[in-house]
Design an enzyme around this catalytic site. Structure first.
Site, PDB file in Angstrom:
ATOM      1  N   CYS A  61      39.959  16.726  29.900  1.00 58.05           N
ATOM      2  CA  CYS A  61      40.142  16.621  31.352  1.00 58.05           C
ATOM      3  C   CYS A  61      38.836  16.928  32.072  1.00 58.05           C
ATOM      4  CB  CYS A  61      41.232  17.583  31.823  1.00 58.05           C
ATOM      5  SG  CYS A  61      42.863  17.196  31.145  1.00 58.05           S
ATOM      6  N   CYS A  63      41.704  22.087  29.294  1.00 55.26           N
ATOM      7  CA  CYS A  63      41.570  20.875  28.487  1.00 55.26           C
ATOM      8  C   CYS A  63      40.153  20.294  28.582  1.00 55.26           C
ATOM      9  CB  CYS A  63      42.593  19.842  28.960  1.00 55.26           C
ATOM     10  SG  CYS A  63      42.345  18.203  28.270  1.00 55.26           S
TER      11      CYS A  63
END
Ligand code: ZN
Length: 146
Positions: free
Chosen positions: A73, A70
């Protein structure tokens, strides 16, 4: 050498704890009772270690759910690390890799990542989604402190 301030729950004395004592139980310099454990780095927890950490940590826990694939993230990671330093001795910041620990993500009903949960004694106090600054994380945390 960096130190972090840990306030004694019993007498309110501010104790300076060196970084290498991270995760260890210290004693208050004034009243000699146990101090809350100090963490200044995010602790990476798994399905195997999560419950024992949460159950044995006396203060509030900020749990970030993330995944290695991600990009949001990865962008959020420096702010999470900074927030852990800013909250050292006050709260523990932990990270859960949702790809490796899907049961934990399921237990907390994580839908999108990154997701940040504020836990007290394992109970969810609040949650917020998405990347944000370390200052915003700390401000969000402090709104829930009595
Ligand atoms: Zn004390």
């Amino acid at each position: 050498m960096s130190t972090f301030v840990v306030t004694c729950n019993f007498c309110g004395t501010a104790n300076r704890i060196p970084a290498e004592k991270e995760g260890k139980i210290g004693r208050c310099g004034n009243c000699h009772k146990d101090l809350p454990r100090m963490y200044y780095r995010p602790q990476h927890l798994s399905e195997r270690t999560f419950d024992s950490f949460i159950n044995s940590y006396s203060g509030p826990v900020l749990a970030e759910f993330w995944a290695p694939w991600c990009p949001h993230c990865r962008a959020f990671e420096p702010a999470v690390r900074k927030a852990a330093e800013m909250l050292a001795g006050v709260a523990a910041v932990v990270q859960v890799n949702t790809q490796e620990n899907p049961a934990l993500a399921g237990r907390y009903g994580v839908r999108g990542i990154p997701a940040l949960f504020l836990l007290r004694e394992g109970r969810v106090i609040d949650q917020c989604a998405g990347s944000q600054s370390s200052e915003a994380i700390v401000a969000w945390f402090r709104r829930h402190e009595r």
